[in-house]
Every structure is written in structure tokens, then in C-alpha cells.
Write an enzyme that holds these catalytic residues in place. Structure first.
Site, short mmCIF file in Angstrom:
data_model
loop_
_atom_site.label_atom_id
_atom_site.label_comp_id
_atom_site.label_asym_id
_atom_site.label_seq_id
_atom_site.Cartn_x
_atom_site.Cartn_y
_atom_site.Cartn_z
CB CYS A 2 -7.38 7.57 9.15
SG CYS A 2 -8.79 6.45 9.23
CD GLN A 421 7.01 3.61 2.20
OE1 GLN A 421 7.85 4.49 2.08
NE2 GLN A 421 5.87 3.83 2.83
#
Length: 629
Positions: A2, A421
Site C-alpha cells: 500500500c 533494501q
């Protein structure tokens, strides 16, 4: 998956149309994360000063942002109204609780009058208990989402405040104290016009600041509740000129951008504040303040304005068909950037500045634990063997979620390396805090400066891969691999017995960018191979040794991008179950490289061919010879 975006303009007149376009552009910057519906909430009404924020209009739709734009254009709204002060919030949703549908799309509302609306990333794990409680109090639910429980809960607390004058941020604080799970939340209300409140726990949120005028501070002090907590009274120090951020001067304008990702902010400003877990950020009368319920040990007393080190051009696809393709072709440059200033190929030295103060302690550790999720986990698997070889220490590779589920024993003389990441991966963050409680040395390897993992670890390495927009990680995988190899080289630089091997690896790193370019030059040939496989229902990828991680990562990418079932299999385990899946209808990709596992992989290949598999010589299709295998 989202995405959150919000825009507040204070004392900067904007047409409603321009405000909506800003919200839409913010959502478009977040589209890369994947979603199935989108929505926005903005001020309705005439736009007269006395009516600002007294009505809230919600527009939601299943589908893409362009579908949302079409739906907005159909609304009976005066888009030419100029708003001096306005708050708009927007969201892209990936369905978790409830199917993709307009009613399940965010913003979620407290009631039919939209008294409170909220957008949410993450999962509220106790939403069923909250829903049951609120239904018993007469609140009716219209969606299947966990987020609606939050919207109803804030209205319940507001309705039962016994006429107490409660600030918006205090109201949100009471709500957050009842929530369990990981979330980032943004609230807007008709009762608090021109105000917005955001909070996070285990899900990222940042605030961009833009003003032509001087700002009051570049560090916002964190405010805490004063005195003892009393039932029904959560007193917080009042935000004043010393504890809030604002544009200096009479009626000076300022703009705030709330987002879950820097890509939505960077086109407007590169000055941002990263919220910490359990921060509650509120903008009232153009002043930004940050509150917390409790003070924690070693907690920073302020949140600093930081400068994003990225350019808008980095967030664009350029001439590539997708962000993922662009990032695949950026790998040679990313690898160079990861090694730049750290590896000296002339004197064969490796220095990771973020680790040099802790390297002596690391060399005395009893074991190394690599912890990550998905692609980051695979980077750990890929480098485990070389870490064990060069350090002669036991190396464990753990999935963050499983690591926590098992309550894995961790000791003070362990080195725990966290791979992410974004630096905001929820399970990895929880694993980090678990290890810190046990006083292990923690190391972060991330691609995001200022992320939670980079801030909370004892030391770390920034891999400098550049922004990764594509959801399926590509260049970060190889940069994490290179960073871990450099760590192994740094750990063993004082061991005479491995100097020859160490030199071989450093020379290999020097050649790596050119080797990647050589593989990328085969783009068309690889496309031909893929065109013969993409219609299959399943594919198996086999290898062993160093290449088992490549099998796992390749299978993950095929799942993510094609929705095809794929499985990475250790070739040494072929006879222990997986061989039963192999027949003439099952595509098999086998990685066979001339290393110490070459003969064993050849044997595995013969077992596969014995099952009458339609043989496809990938190497020959790439204009090489089978003998090179």
C-alpha cells in the site's frame, strides 16, 4: 504494497483542482509498489474561510489511479475554489482484509458524515476484538477492512470524551495505545479543520517540508506526556515556538507532504523528517510537532530535517519498458558504486568505513547470523559459503519471521547482520530489536540512508545501489552480495593462510561489472528463451553450491513477475522428493558451472534427462557451446 500520501498547504492559496492534482501525482509515484484500488479525501464545501475543513469529500474506486481521476471528474465539486489552508490525504491499497472493492478502499470513515477519515499501511492484528467491542456499542461497519476499526475507534473516543477539550494528537495517541500490529496511519477530521496527524509503528512514514521562508528550526524536539497518566486525561506539553517547526514570520506559508515512500515527495522537496516508531506527528496552525507517550533508553531527543540524496530523474523509467528492466540494466553501475572508495584493487585492501571501528570485536565473535526476508535472505544464502571459508566461523542464515517465531538463542558474542533494501522491513526490524535486547553486536546492510535499521544498528554498510522503484528487487540483491563479500574480505585481511584466495576474490570483484554487462548484452537471446517458457504452469530451477541461492532468487522473481509457480531446488536433494515432479511436461532450468560442484550437477542433469524431459540447451541458445558447461 500500500501507499500513503498527504498534502497540507498552510497560508499558500491553492485551487482545489491543483490540490487534487498534487494528491494524484503522489499516488502515481507510488504505483510501482502494486495496488488494486485507490482513494482520496479532501475538503468539500464552498471553500470560504469559515467553512474550511468543515466537510470532507471521499472518492474511492477499485482499479488504477487513472480510474480514480475519472471518478473525481464526475463529482459535483467546485474545482476552482481557492483554499488558503487545506488537508488532503490519498492512498493506494493492496487488498489484505476484504476483496478489492470501493467500500474496502481507503480512506476509511468513522460514519456517514465522514467526521474522521483514516488511511493505513500495515495490519492491525487485534482489529477483530476492536470491531466486536465497537459493534457492541452500536457502531455499524460497512467494510471488511481492519482499518475501519481504527476510524470507528477514534470516533468512539471522541464521542465519549465527556466534553473534554482534547487535541487531535492526544486523541490519536489514545487510539494508538489500543492498537496491536504494524502500521502507518494518517488522520483527518471535520472537528479539527486544517490539521493532520500521522503515526507509525513498524511501517515507514516521512514528512517533507517546503517553504520559501526561513524555518524555525532544523531539529524538532520530541514532546512527552507530562506528569502521571490519569484515566481520561492524557496531558501533553503544548507545542510552542521552541518545540515545533514552522515558517518564521507573520502569516508565512509552508507546505507539508506526508508519505510512506520518498518517491512521492522528491518532486516537491528533498527536506524530510523520518518518523520513528510510536512518534505522533501533528500539524496544527501550520506548526509541526512530534509527541510520544513514553521516553525510551538511548532515544534521540529530537527529529532532524534530513536531505534526500536522490534526484527526480532517478525515479523515472527513461527509455525502458519498466522500472524493473531499468534497474536490471543499472546493475553494472550499482556494483561499481557499492565498491567505490572501499576496494583498492592495487594494494588489495578493503575498508568499509561504517564497520572499521567494530571490526576487531567482530573478529572475536563466536558466530555470524545473517537475517533478512525474501531477496535479502537469498543474498545471505548466496554469501554464507564464502563467509565461512574466509572467516572460519559458523554462519547462520535466518528468515526474519522464523527467527522470531523460534525465539532463537542469541548471545553477546554473536554478530547479527540485518539485510534490508528499505531498512524498514517489519519482521527484520523486530528481529533487530530482539537481538539488541540480548546485547549482540548488530550490523545493518541497507540501501536507504536514515532508515530504521540503519539508525538502530550498532554499525552498518550503505550499499549505494541507488533508488529501487520496482517491487521485485534486482540490483539490490547483487549489491547486498557484494557488500557481504567485502565484509568477508575485511574480516580476513590479517589471516596469512587465506591471502591467495582473498586476492582471487578481489580480482573477481574487479571484473564483475564487465561480466554483468556481457550477460546484459544477451537481452534478446534471453527474451527468446523466456518466450518459450512463460506459458508454462510451473518451472523448476536447480543448482547447488554457490548457485543454490541463484535458484531461490530466480524462482522468487518468476513468482513475483509472472504469477507462475516456480521452485528453487538444491540439486543434491533431487532424489529425496523433487525428482517425482519431473516429467516431460515440466520445464527444468539447471545451473551447471565449472566449479567444485560441476561433476555432481552433471549427475543431477542425467537424472532429469532420464525422465524424458524435452531437452532444451540454454547455453547453446545463447550462442555458446555445451562444452562450456
Amino acid at each position: 504494497m500500500c501507499g500513503i500520501f498527504a498534502y497540507l498547504n498552510y497560508r499558500i492559496p491553492k485551487q482545489r483542482q491543483a490540490i487534487i492534482e498534487t494528491l494524484i501525482r503522489g499516488l502515481q509515484r507510488l504505483e510501482y509498489r502494486g495496488y488494486d484500488s485507490a482513494g482520496i479525501g479532501f475538503d468539500g464545501g464552498s471553500g470560504e474561510k469559515e467553512n474550511v475543513g468543515k466537510q470532507i469529500q471521499i472518492v474511492r474506486t477499485k482499479g488504477k489511479v487513472k480510474d480514480l481521476q475519472e471518478e473525481i471528474s464526475k463529482q459535483d465539486v467546485d474545482f476552482d475554489v481557492v483554499c488558503d489552508i487545506h488537508v488532503g490525504i490519498a492512498h493506494t491499497r493492496w487488498a489484505t482484509h476484504g476483496a478489492p472493492a470501493n467500500v474496502n478502499t481507503h480512506p476509511q470513515r468513522s460514519d456517514e458524515d465522514n467526521e474522521f477519515i483514516v488511511i493505513h499501511n500495515g495490519i492491525i492484528t487485534n482489529y477483530k476484538d476492536l470491531r466486536t467491542f465497537l459493534e457492541s456499542k452500536g457502531y455499524e461497519f460497512e467494510s471488511e477492512t481492519d482499518t475501519e476499526s481504527v476510524a470507528k475507534l477514534i470516533k468512539y473516543i471522541y464521542d465519549n470524551s465527556d466534553n473534554e477539550e482534547m487535541s487531535f494528537d492526544t486523541l490519536v495517541e489514545r487510539v494508538v495505545q489500543q492498537l496491536e500490529g504494524a502500521f502507518a496511519l494518517l488522520f483527518k477530521s471535520v472537528h479539527y479543520p486544517g490539521q493532520v496527524v500521522g503515526t507509525r509503528r513498524g511501517s515507514p512514514m516521512m514528512i517533507g517540508i517546503l517553504s520559501e521562508h526561513k524555518l524555525s528550526t532544523d531539529h524538532i524536539p520530541v514532546l512527552y506526556r507530562s506528569g502521571k497518566e490519569k484515566m481520561g486525561n492524557c496531558t501533553l506539553p503544548r507545542a510552542d515556538s521552541f518545540s515545533s517547526l514552522y515558517a518564521v514570520g507573520e502569516e508565512k506559508g509552508v507546505e507539508y507532504f506526508f508519505a510512506s515512500d520518498a518517491s512521492a515527495i522528491i518532486e516537491h522537496t528533498n527536506r524530510v523528517i523520518f518518523l520513528e516508531d510510536d512518534d505522533i506527528a501533528a500539524v496544527v496552525n501550520g506548526r509541526l510537532s512530534i509527541h510520544r507517550v513514553e521516553r525510551r533508553p538511548s532515544e534521540l531527543p529530537a527529529r532532524a530535517i534530513q536531505t534526500l540524496q536522490m534526484e527526480l530523474q532517478q525515479m523515472m523509467k527513461g527509455n525502458h519498458s519498466s522500472f524493473m528492466q531499468k534497474e536490471i540494466f543499472e546493475q553494472p553501475e550499482s556494483v561499481v558504486n557499492t565498491m567505490r572508495g572501499r576496494v583498492n584493487f592495487e594494494d588489495l585492501s578493503v575498508v568499509l568505513g561504517g564497520l572499521k571501528d567494530s571490526i576487531k570485536e567482530m573478529r572475536r565473535c563466536r558466530r555470524i547470523i545473517l537475517i533478512g526476508c525474501g531477496t535479502s535472505y537469498h543474498a545471505g544464502v548466496a554469501t554464507r559459503q564464502i563467509l565461512e571459508e574466509l572467516t572460519e566461523l559458523p554462519v547462520m542464515v535466518e528468515l526474519s519471521s522464523d527467527f522470531l517465531d523460534r525465539n532463537t538463542p542469541v548471545f553477546r558474542d554473536d554478530v547479527c547482520i540485518f539485510l534490508s533494501q528499505s531498512g524498514e522491513t517489519g519482521d527484520t526490524l523486530m528481529a533487530l530489536r530482539y537481538c539488541k535486547e540480548r546485547r549482540a553486536l548488530t550490523v545493518g546492510i541497507t540501501n536507504t540512508v536514515g532508515s530504521s535499521i540503519s539508525r538502530e544498528t550498532d554499525c552498518g554498510v550503505h550499499i549505494n545501489a541507488g533508488p529501487e522503484i520496482g517491487v521485485a528487487s534486482t540490483k539490490v540483491y547483487i549489491c547486498q552480495f557484494v557488500a557481504l563479500v567485502m565484509f568477508a574480505l575485511m574480516m580476513c585481511d590479517d589471516r596469512i593462510s587465506v591471502q591467495k584466495r582473498r586476492a582471487e576474490i578481489i580480482h573477481g570483484l574487479q571484473k564483475l561489472p564487465d561480466m554483468i554487462k556481457e550477460v546484459l548484452s544477451l537481452d534478446e537471446e534471453i527474451h527468446t528463451v523466456a518466450s518459450e517458457l512463460y506459458q508454462q504452469r510451473s518451472v523448476l530451477i536447480m543448482g547447488r553450491g554457490y548457485h543454490y541461492a541463484t535458484c531461490l532468487e530466480g524462482a522468487l522473481k518468476i513468482k513475483e513477475m509472472t504469477f507462475m509457480h516456480s521452485e528453487g531446488i538444491l540439486a543434491g536433494e533431487l532424489k529425496h522428493g523433487p525428482l517425482a515432479l519431473v516429467d516431460k511436461f515440466m520445464p527444468v532450468i539447471m545451473l551447471i558451472i565449472r566449479d567444485q560442484t560441476f561433476a555432481k550437477c552433471q549427475n543431477a542433469l542425467q537424472q532429469v534427462l532420464a525422465r524424458q524431459v524435452n531437452y532444451f540447451d540454454w547455453k547453446n541458445s545463447l550462442q555458446t557451446t555445451y562444452g562450456e558447461l
